[in-house]
Design an enzyme around this catalytic site. Structure first.
Site, PDB file in Angstrom:
ATOM      1  N   CYS A  73     -17.347   1.930  19.186  1.00 47.66           N
ATOM      2  CA  CYS A  73     -17.802   0.656  18.619  1.00 47.66           C
ATOM      3  C   CYS A  73     -19.323   0.548  18.649  1.00 47.66           C
ATOM      4  CB  CYS A  73     -17.173  -0.524  19.361  1.00 47.66           C
ATOM      5  SG  CYS A  73     -15.444  -0.838  18.906  1.00 47.66           S
ATOM      6  N   CYS A 103     -17.459   0.875  24.915  1.00 45.82           N
ATOM      7  CA  CYS A 103     -16.785   1.665  23.866  1.00 45.82           C
ATOM      8  C   CYS A 103     -17.842   2.428  23.070  1.00 45.82           C
ATOM      9  CB  CYS A 103     -15.966   0.755  22.951  1.00 45.82           C
ATOM     10  SG  CYS A 103     -15.144   1.656  21.606  1.00 45.82           S
ATOM     11  N   CYS A 142      -7.041  -2.865   3.464  1.00 41.82           N
ATOM     12  CA  CYS A 142      -6.855  -1.407   3.445  1.00 41.82           C
ATOM     13  C   CYS A 142      -7.491  -0.753   2.225  1.00 41.82           C
ATOM     14  CB  CYS A 142      -5.367  -1.050   3.530  1.00 41.82           C
ATOM     15  SG  CYS A 142      -5.060   0.736   3.596  1.00 41.82           S
ATOM     16  N   CYS A 174       0.855  -1.182   0.000  1.00 45.79           N
ATOM     17  CA  CYS A 174       0.000   0.000   0.000  1.00 45.79           C
ATOM     18  C   CYS A 174       0.894   1.236   0.000  1.00 45.79           C
ATOM     19  CB  CYS A 174      -0.900  -0.016   1.237  1.00 45.79           C
ATOM     20  SG  CYS A 174      -1.913   1.468   1.440  1.00 45.79           S
ATOM     21  N   HIS A 175       0.418   2.321  -0.598  1.00 52.17           N
ATOM     22  CA  HIS A 175       1.226   3.541  -0.649  1.00 52.17           C
ATOM     23  C   HIS A 175       1.515   4.095   0.747  1.00 52.17           C
ATOM     24  CE1 HIS A 175       1.716   4.325  -4.932  1.00 52.17           C
ATOM     25  NE2 HIS A 175       0.518   3.799  -5.107  1.00 52.17           N
ATOM     26  N   THR A 176       0.712   3.719   1.741  1.00 54.18           N
ATOM     27  CA  THR A 176       0.982   4.174   3.108  1.00 54.18           C
ATOM     28  C   THR A 176       2.300   3.608   3.608  1.00 54.18           C
ATOM     29  OG1 THR A 176      -1.397   4.268   3.540  1.00 54.18           O
ATOM     30  CG2 THR A 176       0.061   4.291   5.449  1.00 54.18           C
ATOM     31  N   CYS A 188     -12.442   2.945  16.655  1.00 58.09           N
ATOM     32  CA  CYS A 188     -12.250   2.407  18.003  1.00 58.09           C
ATOM     33  C   CYS A 188     -10.888   2.852  18.547  1.00 58.09           C
ATOM     34  CB  CYS A 188     -12.320   0.879  17.967  1.00 58.09           C
ATOM     35  SG  CYS A 188     -11.893   0.092  19.541  1.00 58.09           S
ATOM     36  N   CYS A 246     -13.073  -3.278  19.158  1.00 57.88           N
ATOM     37  CA  CYS A 246     -13.073  -4.004  20.430  1.00 57.88           C
ATOM     38  C   CYS A 246     -14.437  -4.595  20.758  1.00 57.88           C
ATOM     39  CB  CYS A 246     -12.583  -3.112  21.562  1.00 57.88           C
ATOM     40  SG  CYS A 246     -13.767  -1.839  22.101  1.00 57.88           S
ATOM     41  N   HIS A 277       0.640  -3.728   6.151  1.00 56.99           N
ATOM     42  CA  HIS A 277      -0.632  -3.743   6.881  1.00 56.99           C
ATOM     43  C   HIS A 277      -1.794  -4.252   6.040  1.00 56.99           C
ATOM     44  CE1 HIS A 277      -0.650   0.026   4.647  1.00 56.99           C
ATOM     45  NE2 HIS A 277      -1.976   0.066   4.775  1.00 56.99           N
ATOM     46  N   GLU A 278      -1.503  -4.809   4.857  1.00 59.60           N
ATOM     47  CA  GLU A 278      -2.575  -5.265   3.967  1.00 59.60           C
ATOM     48  C   GLU A 278      -2.282  -6.727   3.625  1.00 59.60           C
ATOM     49  OE1 GLU A 278      -4.058  -2.257   1.139  1.00 59.60           O
ATOM     50  OE2 GLU A 278      -3.947  -3.803  -0.396  1.00 59.60           O
ATOM     51  N   ARG A 316      -5.274   2.679  20.320  1.00 62.84           N
ATOM     52  CA  ARG A 316      -4.740   3.719  19.438  1.00 62.84           C
ATOM     53  C   ARG A 316      -3.409   4.284  19.929  1.00 62.84           C
ATOM     54  NH1 ARG A 316      -2.356   5.885  16.543  1.00 62.84           N
ATOM     55  NH2 ARG A 316      -2.708   7.631  15.131  1.00 62.84           N
ATOM     56  N   ARG A 374      -1.830  -2.825  -7.374  1.00 62.81           N
ATOM     57  CA  ARG A 374      -1.454  -3.548  -6.166  1.00 62.81           C
ATOM     58  C   ARG A 374      -0.456  -4.639  -6.536  1.00 62.81           C
ATOM     59  NH1 ARG A 374      -2.597  -0.014  -3.296  1.00 62.81           N
ATOM     60  NH2 ARG A 374      -3.789  -0.048  -1.360  1.00 62.81           N
TER      61      ARG A 374
END
Length: 427
Positions: free
Chosen positions: A151, A148, A223, A91-93, A159, A143, A113-114, A163, A422
């Site tokens: 959520c 929460c 993502c 991913c570009h992130t 959520c 969660c 993360h993907e 974090r 991708r």
């Protein structure tokens, strides 16, 4: 062929629904069998509770190639899950962080993360998954606790349970599960760190999916594809016959176009300076294209969309670039009186958005989205089901495939080429 029956059109037409359902179920059973066989090749009983040594791509510093290293991955702690990463999509992130643009970017770290993963072992208190389950790591956790308010609210998916630690590159208990071969700690990334053959996740970051769903494709729902679709369906709730403009025709932008087409949008304008991206966008539903570099001198893209292509602007516009000047253009081409513009792209650290207040006074709405507003553990399985049912094709996003975690640098190079949506790296 059964005696007295045939497969002619007239015979099958009498019970076509039953016929298709019958063969569909047989194919699904075959998929399940193949998935079970693929999972069975991993004997996780020998590694549970032990430190695992494996190969990973370590980001040692910004603007430097990833380093192929042997690392140690500790067992999962309470409420944690250790997984075998089967496939990871770039991913570009990830590149954005590696290039030093992320204010939360920490080094050394393991990016990614993907991904699509198989649960290897679980820590105490984990109830939602078990070894052998297939999961999609989600950087936006869920969660599901009654206390929460995030959520429990239908208004957001943000959520905040983990974090603060996630943004600090550590697990919820404040420590890491990665160490190099000298025993030095390596930071986590976005709560996922999937550029490693094994990683450790918080249980609340694991979306469990059916085993028959191919992980080398389902990883896309971790993502970009989910973000683009959700921006249309959840954040903006684009309706039938709406007009839409999409700025940036990478994977996220194409997902926005696909989502808008599925929502029934009547006009979908694609905006990009690379004409090579127009054909894939057209195949997914784009009806018009604008290259800002080819407009008459003195005419902005927002003036061209809200004045030439439309009279008053589009009902919905989406920025998928992360460029704050483009974000402004996207807002200002939104329809006078009710147009909504959604920011999806992540801007570099320190950049700010601006426009004349008059743009908002005259009815335009500026909003943003994270993970497309999807509540990860509940909605990712829903997206996977839509794909498995044939309602949500995603194969067109995968333009390049590599084998081996050590091919990640090559995949990053390909992503930079401008011809890649991708790149999936299968471990």
């Amino acid at each position: 062929m059964r005696e007295g029956y045939d497969h002619s059109y007239y015979f099958i037409a009498a019970f076509i629904d039953v016929h298709v359902r019958f063969h569909g179920e047989r194919l699904k059973r075959k998929q399940r069998e193949l998935a079970e066989r693929a999972t069975a090749k991993y004997d996780f009983s020998t590694t549970a509770g032990k430190v695992i040594e494996c190969k990973a791509m370590v980001a040692r510093a910004a603007k430097q190639p990833l380093s192929v290293e042997r690392i140690r991955v500790s067992p999962p702690g309470p409420d944690e899950v250790r997984v075998k990463v089967v496939a990871n999509a770039l991913c570009h992130t990830d590149v954005y962080t590696l290039d030093g643009h992320d204010p939360e970017g920490l080094f050394p770290s393991i990016l990614g993360h993907e991904a699509g993963c198989i649960v290897e072992s679980v820590g105490c208190n984990v109830k939602s998954v078990q070894p052998g389950d297939h999961v999609i790591p989600c950087y936006t956790p869920q969660c599901c606790e009654a206390s929460c308010i995030f959520c429990q609210s239908p208004k957001t998916n943000l959520c905040p349970k983990i974090r603060s630690t996630q943004g600090s590159g550590v697990m919820p208990d404040g420590t890491v599960r990665f160490h190099d071969m000298e025993g030095k700690p390596i930071y986590h990334f976005m709560g996922c760190s999937t550029m490693s053959e094994y990683t450790v996740l918080a249980e609340i970051s694991c979306a469990k999916i059916p085993k028959e769903a191919p992980l080398e494709k389902m990883c896309l729902f971790g993502c970009g594809v989910s973000t683009g679709l959700g921006a249309v369906w959840n954040t903006c709730k684009v309706e039938t016959n709406a007009t839409v403009a999409v700025f940036g025709l990478g994977a996220v932008g194409l997902a926005v176009i696909q989502g808008a087409k599925m929502a029934g949008a009547s006009k979908i304008i694609g905006v990009d300076i690379n004409p090579k991206k127009y054909q894939p966008a057209k195949a997914l539903g784009a009806t018009d294209f604008v290259n800002p570099m080819e407009l008459p001198e003195g005419k902005t893209v927002q003036q061209y969309i809200a004045g030439t292509l439309t009279q008053w602007g589009v009902d919905y516009s989406f920025d998928c670039t992360g460029n704050v000047a483009v974000m402004r253009a996207a807002l200002e081409c939104a329809h006078r009186g009710w147009g909504t513009s959604c920011v999806i792209g992540v801007a570099a650290s320190g950049h700010e958005i601006s426009t004349r207040p008059f743009q908002l006074v005259t009815g335009r709405v500026w909003k943003g989205t994270a993970f497309g507003g999807f509540k990860s553990r509940k909605d990712v399985p829903w997206l996977v089901k839509k794909h498995m049912d044939g309602e949500l094709p995603i194969d067109h996003f995968i333009t390049h495939t590599f084998v081996g975690v050590d091919q990640t640098n090559e995949a990053i190079h390909t992503l930079h080429s401008g011809n890649c949506l991708r790149a999936v790296v299968e471990y």
